[in-house]
Design an enzyme around this catalytic site. Structure first.
Site, mmCIF file in Angstrom:
data_model
loop_
_atom_site.group_PDB
_atom_site.id
_atom_site.type_symbol
_atom_site.label_atom_id
_atom_site.label_comp_id
_atom_site.label_asym_id
_atom_site.label_seq_id
_atom_site.Cartn_x
_atom_site.Cartn_y
_atom_site.Cartn_z
ATOM 1 N N TRP A 55 100.752 95.900 77.792
ATOM 2 C CA TRP A 55 100.382 97.404 78.580
ATOM 3 C C TRP A 55 101.606 98.190 78.794
ATOM 4 C CZ3 TRP A 55 95.863 98.774 78.320
ATOM 5 C CH2 TRP A 55 94.659 98.081 78.918
ATOM 6 N N LYS B 75 97.131 92.277 87.166
ATOM 7 C CA LYS B 75 97.037 91.002 87.218
ATOM 8 C C LYS B 75 95.458 90.725 87.592
ATOM 9 C CE LYS B 75 101.437 88.951 87.463
ATOM 10 N NZ LYS B 75 102.237 87.911 88.593
ATOM 11 N N ASP C 166 91.348 80.505 87.229
ATOM 12 C CA ASP C 166 91.700 81.469 86.625
ATOM 13 C C ASP C 166 92.521 81.064 85.250
ATOM 14 O OD1 ASP C 166 92.479 84.323 85.952
ATOM 15 O OD2 ASP C 166 94.425 84.012 87.130
ATOM 16 N N LEU C 167 92.834 81.480 84.430
ATOM 17 C CA LEU C 167 93.746 81.456 83.300
ATOM 18 C C LEU C 167 95.104 81.997 82.956
ATOM 19 C CD1 LEU C 167 93.842 80.065 80.256
ATOM 20 C CD2 LEU C 167 92.871 82.092 79.323
ATOM 21 N N ASP C 168 95.006 83.586 83.054
ATOM 22 C CA ASP C 168 96.070 84.189 83.038
ATOM 23 C C ASP C 168 97.129 83.956 84.210
ATOM 24 O OD1 ASP C 168 95.644 84.975 80.379
ATOM 25 O OD2 ASP C 168 94.386 86.540 81.072
ATOM 26 N N LYS D 62 87.068 91.164 89.287
ATOM 27 C CA LYS D 62 88.010 90.722 90.637
ATOM 28 C C LYS D 62 88.306 92.179 91.075
ATOM 29 C CE LYS D 62 89.216 86.559 88.116
ATOM 30 N NZ LYS D 62 90.308 85.873 87.478
ATOM 31 N N LYS E 221 88.488 88.392 77.972
ATOM 32 C CA LYS E 221 87.582 88.261 76.817
ATOM 33 C C LYS E 221 88.214 87.343 75.788
ATOM 34 C CE LYS E 221 84.541 92.049 77.694
ATOM 35 N NZ LYS E 221 84.521 93.418 77.601
ATOM 36 N N THR F 86 100.420 84.034 80.075
ATOM 37 C CA THR F 86 99.924 85.225 79.302
ATOM 38 C C THR F 86 100.026 86.468 80.312
ATOM 39 O OG1 THR F 86 97.857 84.297 80.146
ATOM 40 C CG2 THR F 86 98.236 84.252 77.653
ATOM 41 N N SER G 33 92.130 98.149 83.836
ATOM 42 C CA SER G 33 93.806 97.989 83.640
ATOM 43 C C SER G 33 94.027 99.367 82.923
ATOM 44 C CB SER G 33 94.227 96.861 82.880
ATOM 45 O OG SER G 33 93.911 95.593 83.481
ATOM 46 N N ILE H 83 92.923 92.118 86.393
ATOM 47 C CA ILE H 83 92.078 93.325 86.317
ATOM 48 C C ILE H 83 91.588 93.307 84.928
ATOM 49 C CG2 ILE H 83 91.752 95.834 86.689
ATOM 50 C CD1 ILE H 83 92.417 94.030 89.312
ATOM 51 N N SER H 84 90.355 93.748 84.924
ATOM 52 C CA SER H 84 89.840 93.755 83.508
ATOM 53 C C SER H 84 90.329 94.856 82.202
ATOM 54 C CB SER H 84 88.258 94.050 83.400
ATOM 55 O OG SER H 84 88.124 95.764 83.636
ATOM 56 N N ARG H 85 90.339 94.642 81.259
ATOM 57 C CA ARG H 85 90.860 95.292 80.139
ATOM 58 C C ARG H 85 90.839 96.906 80.436
ATOM 59 N NH1 ARG H 85 89.317 94.155 74.390
ATOM 60 N NH2 ARG H 85 89.609 91.831 75.132
ATOM 61 N N GLU I 179 94.364 80.655 91.576
ATOM 62 C CA GLU I 179 94.638 81.946 91.036
ATOM 63 C C GLU I 179 95.922 82.326 91.389
ATOM 64 O OE1 GLU I 179 93.613 85.052 90.035
ATOM 65 O OE2 GLU I 179 91.492 84.789 89.801
ATOM 66 N N ASP I 180 96.524 83.363 90.420
ATOM 67 C CA ASP I 180 97.802 83.934 90.521
ATOM 68 C C ASP I 180 97.855 85.347 91.405
ATOM 69 O OD1 ASP I 180 96.898 84.777 88.134
ATOM 70 O OD2 ASP I 180 98.871 85.449 87.845
ATOM 71 N N LYS J 210 96.089 97.976 72.229
ATOM 72 C CA LYS J 210 96.721 96.981 73.388
ATOM 73 C C LYS J 210 96.239 95.620 73.260
ATOM 74 C CE LYS J 210 96.555 94.090 76.963
ATOM 75 N NZ LYS J 210 95.798 93.073 77.684
ATOM 76 N N SER K 298 88.077 83.444 84.025
ATOM 77 C CA SER K 298 89.154 84.316 83.713
ATOM 78 C C SER K 298 88.398 85.721 83.193
ATOM 79 C CB SER K 298 89.684 84.030 82.495
ATOM 80 O OG SER K 298 90.507 84.927 81.934
ATOM 81 N N ALA K 299 89.094 86.907 83.557
ATOM 82 C CA ALA K 299 88.288 87.999 83.392
ATOM 83 C C ALA K 299 88.514 88.571 81.959
ATOM 84 C CB ALA K 299 89.200 89.143 84.150
HETATM 85 C C1 BG6 Z 1 92.982 88.710 83.223
HETATM 86 C C2 BG6 Z 1 94.410 89.423 83.244
HETATM 87 O O1 BG6 Z 1 92.958 87.340 83.066
HETATM 88 O O2 BG6 Z 1 92.237 89.225 81.954
HETATM 89 C C3 BG6 Z 1 94.366 90.611 83.036
HETATM 90 O O3 BG6 Z 1 94.962 89.051 84.196
HETATM 91 C C4 BG6 Z 1 93.646 91.223 81.673
HETATM 92 O O4 BG6 Z 1 95.747 91.044 82.998
HETATM 93 C C5 BG6 Z 1 92.304 90.611 81.901
HETATM 94 O O5 BG6 Z 1 93.660 92.742 81.877
HETATM 95 C C6 BG6 Z 1 91.498 91.168 80.685
HETATM 96 O O6 BG6 Z 1 91.924 90.271 79.657
HETATM 97 P P1 BG6 Z 1 91.606 90.614 78.233
HETATM 98 O O7 BG6 Z 1 92.002 89.511 77.286
HETATM 99 O O8 BG6 Z 1 90.017 90.897 77.861
HETATM 100 O O9 BG6 Z 1 91.888 91.999 77.667
HETATM 101 MG MG MG Z 2 95.438 85.462 86.708
#
Ligand code: BG6
Ligand code: MG
Length: 224
Positions: free
Chosen positions: A29, A49, A13-15, A151, A123, A21, A56, A51-53, A175-176, A82, A120-121
């Site tokens: 948010w 955390k 995972d990244l964030d 996820k 983009k 991040t 979320s 969850i996709s944009r 993962e976190d 956002k 990572s979810a």
């Molecule tokens: C995940 C984050 O890695 O990516 C979420 O933990 C975030 O908080 C999700 O909503 C989607 O990210 P992005 O950059 O595509 O809005």
């Molecule tokens: Mg994460």
């Protein structure tokens, strides 16, 4: 349980794992929630955390009792708002934003011949990797736009292993987020959670912070 010797790859995972991040996502948010008169809470921030944009956004609107107040077009606009705020913060990032110990951990994995992929979810993940000067470490990145489910569905981790031509049992996912740990477990990979042991109780092993995530510590947990 899987033996350390069986492990050939790591799916990251990244964030919140490689960089913090998750705080920037949360702030962006929070800002949006304030503008919509939706009460923000740390609990809501944590639940987002991994969850996709768009998911979320739905969760935030639901938490504020506004799930049915916006059209799809309006929701797209809110999500874009956002993301614009988020990208402005990401553009300020440098390699100094890599979480403690993570660069050494990645270097150690490479030196020991492990394959790496990113699940990572986000983009924005390629942009973040670029800012951290870590793009070279991750030639294999799962494209979140290619996913049918986010996820905690295992899809992203299953694809992360497939990109490496490895079986799930040969991979460790890092993962976190609770949703991410659930995804790793459902994919049949070994899960390493970073953060609160209660929140991440489903993980095969939990480290309280990134500095504790080392190959030696993982080996000790798997082979004890
Ligand atoms: C995940 C984050 O890695 O990516 C979420 O933990 C975030 O908080 C999700 O909503 C989607 O990210 P992005 O950059 O595509 O809005
Ligand atoms: Mg994460």
């Amino acid at each position: 349980m899987t033996k350390f010797a069986d492990i050939k790859g790591f799916v990251f995972d990244l964030d919140g794992v490689i960089t913090d991040t998750s705080i920037l996502h949360g702030n962006a948010w929070h800002q949006l929630a304030d503008s919509l008169d939706i009460t923000w809470s740390t609990k809501l921030g944590n639940a987002l955390k991994g969850i996709s944009r768009m998911d979320s956004l739905e969760m935030i609107l639901k938490a504020g009792g506004k799930a049915n107040d916006f059209s799809d077009a309006e929701k797209e606009k809110l999500a874009t708002q956002k993301n614009t705020n988020y990208i402005a913060e990401v553009n300020k990032m440098t390699p100094a934003n890599i979480l403690p110990g993570m660069k050494d951990f990645l270097d150690g994995l490479r030196a020991n011949g492990y394959q790496l992929s990113l699940a990572s979810a986000s983009k924005n993940a390629p942009r973040v990797l670029d800012k951290l000067e870590l793009a070279d470490y991750f030639p294999k990145v799962v494209d979140p736009a290619s996913l049918t489910h986010g996820k905690p569905d295992p899809e992203i981790y299953t694809k992360g292993a497939a990109l490496l031509n490895l079986k799930p049992e040969q991979c460790i996912g890092v993962e976190d987020a609770a949703a991410g740990v659930a995804a790793i477990n459902a994919a049949g990979e070994t899960s390493v959670g970073i953060g609160d042991a209660t929140e991440l109780a489903a993980a095969d092993m939990v480290f309280s912070n990134t500095a504790a995530v080392t190959l030696a510590n993982i080996k000790a947990k798997l082979d004890n």
